[in-house]
Design an enzyme around this catalytic site. Structure first.
Site, PDB file in Angstrom:
ATOM      1  N   HIS A  67       0.869  -1.138   0.120  1.00  0.00           N
ATOM      2  CA  HIS A  67       0.067   0.077  -0.062  1.00  0.00           C
ATOM      3  C   HIS A  67       0.942   1.337   0.001  1.00  0.00           C
ATOM      4  O   HIS A  67       0.670   2.202  -0.703  1.00  0.00           O
ATOM      5  CB  HIS A  67      -0.985  -0.059   1.174  1.00  0.00           C
ATOM      6  CG  HIS A  67      -1.846   0.983   1.194  1.00  0.00           C
ATOM      7  ND1 HIS A  67      -2.480   1.652   2.544  1.00  0.00           N
ATOM      8  CD2 HIS A  67      -2.776   1.926   0.246  1.00  0.00           C
ATOM      9  CE1 HIS A  67      -3.173   2.486   2.167  1.00  0.00           C
ATOM     10  NE2 HIS A  67      -3.291   2.850   0.893  1.00  0.00           N
ATOM     11  N   GLU A  70       2.172   1.701  -3.306  1.00  0.00           N
ATOM     12  CA  GLU A  70       1.183   2.453  -4.349  1.00  0.00           C
ATOM     13  C   GLU A  70       1.161   3.722  -4.173  1.00  0.00           C
ATOM     14  O   GLU A  70       1.230   4.475  -5.362  1.00  0.00           O
ATOM     15  CB  GLU A  70      -0.127   1.636  -3.736  1.00  0.00           C
ATOM     16  CG  GLU A  70      -1.179   2.305  -4.502  1.00  0.00           C
ATOM     17  CD  GLU A  70      -2.444   2.464  -3.560  1.00  0.00           C
ATOM     18  OE1 GLU A  70      -3.147   3.436  -3.448  1.00  0.00           O
ATOM     19  OE2 GLU A  70      -2.816   1.508  -3.026  1.00  0.00           O
ATOM     20  N   HIS A  71       1.261   4.198  -3.078  1.00  0.00           N
ATOM     21  CA  HIS A  71       1.267   5.651  -2.805  1.00  0.00           C
ATOM     22  C   HIS A  71       2.672   6.301  -3.324  1.00  0.00           C
ATOM     23  O   HIS A  71       2.541   7.483  -4.084  1.00  0.00           O
ATOM     24  CB  HIS A  71       1.329   6.157  -1.164  1.00  0.00           C
ATOM     25  CG  HIS A  71      -0.125   6.030  -0.631  1.00  0.00           C
ATOM     26  ND1 HIS A  71      -0.731   7.082  -0.197  1.00  0.00           N
ATOM     27  CD2 HIS A  71      -0.969   5.073  -0.319  1.00  0.00           C
ATOM     28  CE1 HIS A  71      -1.967   6.754   0.169  1.00  0.00           C
ATOM     29  NE2 HIS A  71      -2.041   5.600  -0.012  1.00  0.00           N
ATOM     30  N   GLU A 148      -5.183   6.678   6.356  1.00  0.00           N
ATOM     31  CA  GLU A 148      -6.308   6.060   5.668  1.00  0.00           C
ATOM     32  C   GLU A 148      -6.531   5.098   6.695  1.00  0.00           C
ATOM     33  O   GLU A 148      -7.723   4.777   6.992  1.00  0.00           O
ATOM     34  CB  GLU A 148      -5.653   5.518   4.427  1.00  0.00           C
ATOM     35  CG  GLU A 148      -5.719   6.259   3.286  1.00  0.00           C
ATOM     36  CD  GLU A 148      -5.349   5.289   1.991  1.00  0.00           C
ATOM     37  OE1 GLU A 148      -6.132   4.381   1.866  1.00  0.00           O
ATOM     38  OE2 GLU A 148      -4.487   5.833   1.442  1.00  0.00           O
TER      39      GLU A 148
END
Length: 184
Positions: A67, A70-71, A148
């Site tokens: 994750h 991904e950022h 998040e």
């Protein structure tokens, strides 16, 4: 430049009788599978890339690594080092982007007004050729992932998911904490 003889054409996409769009699928020499959709009615061009690695591949001691990556991929490349260059380009040309990390895939996507597609595709593809993982971007994106996760803590759907994960075999990848936070 890739020679056309190096590209493997794949079987035709099965589509509905009322689908007016044209589809073509092919595999590049590096193994990447592509599907191109031509819609003569559309004013935009869209592109998506699914990387066959997701949260299930995270080491347990680094929960949320997929994750986090991904950022980070959206924050520039060797060719386009500006951290917000991609987002600025898209927003100034009627476009937008997003990404998501699941257990087995990380998917990146964008759309933009058709006349600006070529430059957008070049910006996008360079994230996967030579991404920059800068120190300043790292600190900021760790905080974004943490934010998040904090948002997810009050989501009933996410709470149910965590209960199911807690019931899973602790040695199975499904039981992992996948979002990540500032501590992981």
């Amino acid at each position: 430049m890739i020679e056309s003889s190096e590209i493997e054409l794949l079987p035709a996409v099965i589509k509905g009788k009322s689908d007016w769009r044209e589809f073509r699928s092919f595999r590049l020499p590096n193994g990447v599978t592509c599907t191109v959709v031509h819609d003569k009615e559309s004013k935009t061009t869209a592109m998506s890339c699914a990387v066959a690695v997701g949260a299930a591949a995270d080491p347990r001691e680094m929960s949320g690594l997929a994750h986090f990556c991904e950022h980070m991929c959206f924050l520039g490349s060797e060719k386009y080092p500006g951290e917000n260059e991609y987002k600025k380009y898209l927003s100034s040309h009627g476009g937008r982007s997003n990404a998501s990390t699941s257990l087995h895939l990380t998917t990146y996507k964008f759309d933009v007004l058709a006349p600006y597609a070529e430059d957008a595709i070049d910006l996008f593809s360079n994230f996967f050729i030579a991404p920059l993982f800068t120190l300043s971007g790292t600190s900021r994106e760790v905080q974004a992932v943490d934010s998040e996760n904090s948002k997810n803590l009050v989501s009933d759907g996410r709470r149910r998911l965590q209960i199911i994960k807690a019931l899973a075999d602790p040695n199975h990848y499904y039981s992992k904490f996948t979002t990540g936070n500032a501590l992981t």
